[in-house]
Scaffold this motif. Structure first.
Motif, PDB file in Angstrom:
ATOM      1  N   THR A  49       0.714  -1.358   0.039  1.00 43.27           N
ATOM      2  CA  THR A  49       0.096   0.036   0.164  1.00 43.27           C
ATOM      3  C   THR A  49       0.984   1.238  -0.109  1.00 43.27           C
ATOM      4  OG1 THR A  49      -0.236  -0.290   2.492  1.00 43.27           O
ATOM      5  CG2 THR A  49      -1.938  -0.910   0.956  1.00 43.27           C
ATOM      6  N   THR A  50       2.058   1.253   0.245  1.00 45.72           N
ATOM      7  CA  THR A  50       2.821   2.315   0.112  1.00 45.72           C
ATOM      8  C   THR A  50       3.934   2.557  -0.957  1.00 45.72           C
ATOM      9  OG1 THR A  50       3.163   2.199   2.726  1.00 45.72           O
ATOM     10  CG2 THR A  50       4.399   3.486   1.843  1.00 45.72           C
ATOM     11  N   LEU A  51       3.978   3.617  -1.514  1.00 46.65           N
ATOM     12  CA  LEU A  51       4.716   3.703  -2.830  1.00 46.65           C
ATOM     13  C   LEU A  51       5.847   4.429  -2.376  1.00 46.65           C
ATOM     14  CD1 LEU A  51       5.220   3.895  -5.771  1.00 46.65           C
ATOM     15  CD2 LEU A  51       4.313   6.119  -5.681  1.00 46.65           C
ATOM     16  N   GLN A  52       7.091   3.929  -2.395  1.00 44.86           N
ATOM     17  CA  GLN A  52       8.167   4.566  -1.781  1.00 44.86           C
ATOM     18  C   GLN A  52       8.899   5.450  -2.856  1.00 44.86           C
ATOM     19  OE1 GLN A  52      10.279   4.080   0.958  1.00 44.86           O
ATOM     20  NE2 GLN A  52       9.481   2.262   1.961  1.00 44.86           N
ATOM     21  N   LEU A  53       9.074   4.970  -3.811  1.00 42.32           N
ATOM     22  CA  LEU A  53       9.661   5.931  -4.954  1.00 42.32           C
ATOM     23  C   LEU A  53       9.292   5.407  -6.316  1.00 42.32           C
ATOM     24  CD1 LEU A  53      12.285   7.606  -5.284  1.00 42.32           C
ATOM     25  CD2 LEU A  53      13.716   5.723  -5.512  1.00 42.32           C
ATOM     26  N   ILE A  54       9.195   6.529  -7.228  1.00 40.17           N
ATOM     27  CA  ILE A  54       9.302   5.981  -9.016  1.00 40.17           C
ATOM     28  C   ILE A  54      10.624   6.517  -9.342  1.00 40.17           C
ATOM     29  CG2 ILE A  54       7.946   6.310 -10.932  1.00 40.17           C
ATOM     30  CD1 ILE A  54       5.675   7.288  -9.408  1.00 40.17           C
ATOM     31  N   ILE A  70       9.025   1.343  -6.727  1.00 39.17           N
ATOM     32  CA  ILE A  70       9.411   0.639  -5.411  1.00 39.17           C
ATOM     33  C   ILE A  70       8.068   0.806  -4.499  1.00 39.17           C
ATOM     34  CG2 ILE A  70      11.088   0.517  -3.593  1.00 39.17           C
ATOM     35  CD1 ILE A  70      12.986   1.607  -5.731  1.00 39.17           C
ATOM     36  N   GLU A  72       5.914  -0.849  -0.812  1.00 36.30           N
ATOM     37  CA  GLU A  72       6.391  -1.564   0.317  1.00 36.30           C
ATOM     38  C   GLU A  72       5.067  -1.985   1.264  1.00 36.30           C
ATOM     39  OE1 GLU A  72       7.830   1.082   3.568  1.00 36.30           O
ATOM     40  OE2 GLU A  72       8.376  -0.582   4.833  1.00 36.30           O
ATOM     41  N   TYR A  74       3.657  -2.783   4.378  1.00 35.98           N
ATOM     42  CA  TYR A  74       4.534  -2.762   5.769  1.00 35.98           C
ATOM     43  C   TYR A  74       4.106  -3.751   6.643  1.00 35.98           C
ATOM     44  CZ  TYR A  74       5.751  -0.850  10.248  1.00 35.98           C
ATOM     45  OH  TYR A  74       6.190  -0.809  11.479  1.00 35.98           O
ATOM     46  N   GLN A  77       6.298  -6.486   6.064  1.00 35.75           N
ATOM     47  CA  GLN A  77       7.614  -5.965   5.745  1.00 35.75           C
ATOM     48  C   GLN A  77       8.324  -6.514   4.695  1.00 35.75           C
ATOM     49  OE1 GLN A  77       9.574  -3.692   6.771  1.00 35.75           O
ATOM     50  NE2 GLN A  77       7.866  -3.069   8.148  1.00 35.75           N
ATOM     51  N   ILE A  79       9.549  -5.625   0.526  1.00 28.05           N
ATOM     52  CA  ILE A  79       9.498  -4.533  -0.593  1.00 28.05           C
ATOM     53  C   ILE A  79       9.454  -5.276  -1.872  1.00 28.05           C
ATOM     54  CG2 ILE A  79      11.486  -3.347  -1.571  1.00 28.05           C
ATOM     55  CD1 ILE A  79      10.824  -2.051   0.734  1.00 28.05           C
ATOM     56  N   TRP A 100      -1.752   7.490  -5.434  1.00 29.36           N
ATOM     57  CA  TRP A 100      -0.916   8.051  -4.361  1.00 29.36           C
ATOM     58  C   TRP A 100      -0.561   9.408  -4.589  1.00 29.36           C
ATOM     59  CZ3 TRP A 100       0.750   2.983  -6.240  1.00 29.36           C
ATOM     60  CH2 TRP A 100       0.735   1.917  -5.358  1.00 29.36           C
ATOM     61  N   PRO A 101      -0.981  10.307  -3.703  1.00 29.79           N
ATOM     62  CA  PRO A 101      -0.752  11.843  -3.754  1.00 29.79           C
ATOM     63  C   PRO A 101       0.886  12.081  -4.024  1.00 29.79           C
ATOM     64  CG  PRO A 101      -2.038  11.505  -1.987  1.00 29.79           C
ATOM     65  CD  PRO A 101      -1.752  10.052  -2.387  1.00 29.79           C
ATOM     66  N   ALA A 102       1.690  11.075  -3.195  1.00 27.97           N
ATOM     67  CA  ALA A 102       3.181  11.289  -3.502  1.00 27.97           C
ATOM     68  C   ALA A 102       3.593  10.926  -4.786  1.00 27.97           C
ATOM     69  CB  ALA A 102       3.752  10.319  -2.310  1.00 27.97           C
TER      70      ALA A 102
END
Lengths: 187, 374
Positions: A49-54, A70, A72, A74, A77, A79, A100-102
Motif C-alpha cells: 500500500t505504500t509507494l516508496q519511489l518512482i 518501489i 512496500e 508494511y 515487511q 519490498i 498515491w498523492p506522493a
C-alpha cells in the motif's frame, strides 16, 4: 511470504521476469503494457500500500527508459520493485498520482529530469527543480554536462601548472601575500 | 473553506516564505495564498540547492562517490554513506567484519543523537525559545568533537566504506563517549523543563499541525512524522541492518499526531540513542574493521540493481543503485524522507493553518531540502 507474492504475480502476469529475489525483497520486470496493472494489483490484492519511489534509468543502448516503482507492504515487511521498459522517444507512462498523492512529486521530477510524460498528472509541466530550464532533460545519458557548462558559462582556461604556490603567485602576485612580504623584509 | 485564489484574487494575500528566511528549514520556499491569516493554498518551491549529485555520480568511480553522498544531508551525513555502502556490498557480495558492523552502528547512532538534539532544540527555537536551540547546538558540538577524533572530520566524515570503516576506534574513545553521554543525560531534565513543560510551547504545538494517520500510507510518511501519529515504522526494528537485531530497544511512538507529539518522539529518541550507544560501546567485539577491497581505480561492481534502506533521524532513507558492470554507477537514486514530507505533505498540511504556525509546522517535519534536489 515473498514466495506467495511471486506466485500470485506469476499467475496474473505470466511474462514477468525475475530480477532479484531474497528475504522479503522481490524485483520483477514486466511488459510496459502491464506495468500500471501490476503496480495496482500489488496495491489492491497483495498489500503493497505504500509507494516508496518512482525511479527511471536511461537505457540509451536499448532505446528505452527503465521505470521502476518501489512499493512496500508494511504489515509483512516486504519490498517489491516493479520495472518496465518504455520506448525512449516521446516516452509516455501511466500516472499514479490519482492513487498515491506522493506519486505526483516523483512524476514531476521525472518529467523534468528525463522528459518522461505522465498524462493524467494534473501538475505535470509545473516548474519543480529546474525553473526555466530550456535544454534537454539533464539526467538523460546523452546530455553532456561539460559541453553544456562550456556553452553556458564559457571556456575555462586550464591551469598551466599544478604547484599551488606558483598558482597563487600567478593570480595575486606572489610577493603581495603576507608570507611573501615577510620574506622580502628578511632579505 | 477560504476563498479560491483562482476565482477571487482580490480577496487573498499572496506571500512568498523563503528561501532567505530564518524560519525556513534550509534552502526552500513556500508560496502561499491567504484568506485573512489562514492559508488557502500552498506550493513548495525547491531548486535553490540543486547540485546535480545523481548526474555527477554517474561520471565518477564507485569509491569517488563517498565524498559526494555525505553532502546530501549536512546534519546527519552518515546515513548516506551507510545506504550507498550497503547497496555496493549487496551488489558486489562483500562481507563486512563483525567489529566494523558495531562501529558503523555506533557512528549512525551518534549522528542520530546529534541531529535529534538539534531538531528538538530547533523546534523550540521557532517559537522564540532560543535557549533550547542553543543548548541543542552546544550538545551536538560535543558529539562533533567525538566525530573529529574518530574520523578526522567534524561534519562530513567519509568514514564508512564498502566492506567496513576507514579506521579503528582511537585508544580511550569509549570512555570519552560515556563522558559526553553523561553530560547530555544530565541536561535532559532541564531540556524538559525549558521546552516540553513550557506553557508557550504547549499552547503553540498541541493540536496544531495534525498529521492524520491515514496519510501515512497515502503519502508514504516515515520517521517521527509517522511515529508521532501512532505508527511504529522503524527500519531498525522492521528490517534490521548492521547489528540492530542484537540491541535491546523499543520503537518510540506517540499518538498525539500534532507538533507536540513529534517533538516528544524526538525527545524520547534522544534517550533511546543514548541507551543504544551505551549498549554498542559495551559490546564491540575485537577483530578487523575492514575487508580488503580490489584495486579501487579498476573496481567493476557486478551488474545488478538493489534498493537499500536505513533509518535516519527523519525516517526511512533509501538508495536505488543500478550497476551495469562498469567502473562507474549507472544510476543512483536517493529517496530521502524529506521528499514526501516537504512537497506533497507540507502542501496539504498548510491548508487551513494560521500564518504564525507555518514555520512551526515546517520545522516539525525536519525537512532537509538537499534530499529533494540531489
Amino acid at each position: 511470504m515473498i514466495d506467495k507474492v511471486k506466485k500470485e504475480l506469476e499467475i496474473r502476469f505470466p511474462l514477468l521476469k525475475l530480477v532479484r529475489e531474497q528475504h522479503n525483497y522481490l524485483h520483477i520486470k514486466v511488459d510496459k503494457a502491464a506495468a500500471a496493472d501490476a503496480v495496482l494489483t500489488a496495491k489492491t490484492s497483495l498489500g503493497f500500500t505504500t509507494l516508496q519511489l518512482i525511479s527511471a534509468v536511461d537505457r540509451i543502448e536499448n532505446g528505452a527508459f527503465q521505470l521502476t516503482w518501489i512499493l512496500e507492504n508494511y504489515d509483512e515487511q516486504e519490498i517489491l520493485l516493479i520495472s518496465a521498459y518504455f520506448p525512449r522517444k516521446n516516452c509516455v507512462v501511466p500516472s499514479l498520482s490519482q492513487i498515491w498523492p506522493a506519486a505526483s512529486a516523483f512524476e514531476r521530477e521525472l518529467f523534468e529530469m528525463f522528459g518522461i510524460s505522465f498524462p493524467g498528472n494534473p501538475r505535470e509541466g509545473e516548474d519543480f527543480l529546474l525553473e526555466g530550464w530550456k535544454d534537454m532533460p539533464p539526467m538523460r545519458r546523452d546530455f553532456e554536462t561539460e559541453e553544456y557548462a562550456r556553452r553556458t558559462f564559457g571556456e575555462r582556461q586550464p591551469r598551466e601548472h599544478t604547484d599551488p604556490r606558483q598558482y597563487i603567485g600567478d593570480v595575486v602576485g606572489e610577493w603581495n601575500t603576507p608570507m611573501g612580504r615577510n620574506r622580502e623584509e628578511e632579505k | 473553506m477560504g476563498v479560491n485564489p483562482a476565482t477571487d484574487p482580490k480577496k487573498t494575500t499572496h506571500l512568498f516564505f523563503g528561501p532567505q528566511h530564518p524560519g525556513v528549514t534550509g534552502n526552500m520556499s513556500v508560496e502561499m495564498w491567504f484568506d485573512g491569516d489562514q492559508v488557502t493554498k500552498a506550493i513548495t518551491h525547491v531548486g535553490y540547492l540543486h547540485r546535480g549529485f545523481e548526474k555527477l555520480m554517474e561520471k565518477r568511480l564507485w569509491i569517488q562517490n563517498f565524498p559526494l553522498v555525505c553532502r546530501i544531508c549536512v546534519p546527519e551525513p552518515d546515513i548516506n554513506e551507510e545506504c550507498y555502502a550497503l547497496a555496493i556490498e549487496e551488489l558486489a557480495g562483500i562481507k563486512v567484519p563483525e567489529r566494523a558492523k558495531w562501529i558503523r552502528t555506533l557512528v549512525l547512532e551518534m549522528a542520530r543523537l546529534a541531529m535529534n538534539l538539534m531538531a528538538f532544540g530547533g523546534q523550540a527555537g521557532t517559537l522564540g525559545l532560543g535557549t533550547g536551540a542553543m543548548w541543542g547546538i552546544t550538545f551536538r558540538d560535543f558529539i562533533l568533537d567525538l566525530f573529529e577524533e574518530l574520523t578526522g572530520a567534524r561534519v562530513y566524515h567519509i568514514y564508512i566504506q564498502p566492506g567496513g570503516v576507514r579506521r579503528d576506534l582511537p585508544r580511550g574513545f569509549r570512555k570519552r563517549v560515556h563522558l559526553v553521554l553523561n553530560k547530555i543525560e544530565e541536561r535532559l531534565p532541564e531540556f524538559d523543563r525549558l521546552i516540553l513543560n513550557n506553557a508557550v510551547f504547549k499552547l503553540r504545538t498541541k493540536g496544531i499541525g495534525a498529521v492524520k494517520p491515514e496519510w501515512i500510507e497515502e503519502y508514504g510518511l516515515v520517521g517521527p512524522v509517522a511515529r508521532g501519529s501512532g505508527s511504529v515504522r522503524d527500519v531498525r526494528k522492521d528490517a534490521p541492518y548492521e547489528i540492530y537485531d542484537k540491541l535491546d530497544f523499543d520503537v518510540v511512538t506517540e499518538t498525539g499526531s500534532d507538533i507536540y507529539a513529534r517533538a516528544m518522539v524526538r525527545r524520547r529518541e534522544i534517550e533511546l540513542s543514548i541507551s543504544l550507544i551505551r549498549q554498542i560501546v559495551g559490546g564491540i567485539p575485537p577483530g578487523p574493521v575492514a575487508t580488503k577491497l580490489p584495486n579501487l581505480t579498476e573496481w567493476r561492481v557486478p551488474a545488478g540493481e538493489y534498493y537499500s534502506r536505513v533509518e535516519s533521524s527523519r525516517g526511512e532513507y533509501g538508495y536505488y543503485v543500478v550497476s551495469d558492470g562498469s567502473l562507474k554507477p549507472r544510476r543512483v537514486h536517493v529517496r530521502g524522507p524529506s521528499y514526501v514530507h516537504a512537497v506533497p505533505l507540507l502542501e496539504r498540511m498548510l491548508i487551513g493553518a494560521n500564518i504564525a504556525d507555518v514555520s512551526n509546522i515546517m520545522v516539525s517535519l525536519t525537512t532537509c531540502p538537499p534530499e529533494i534536489e540531489r
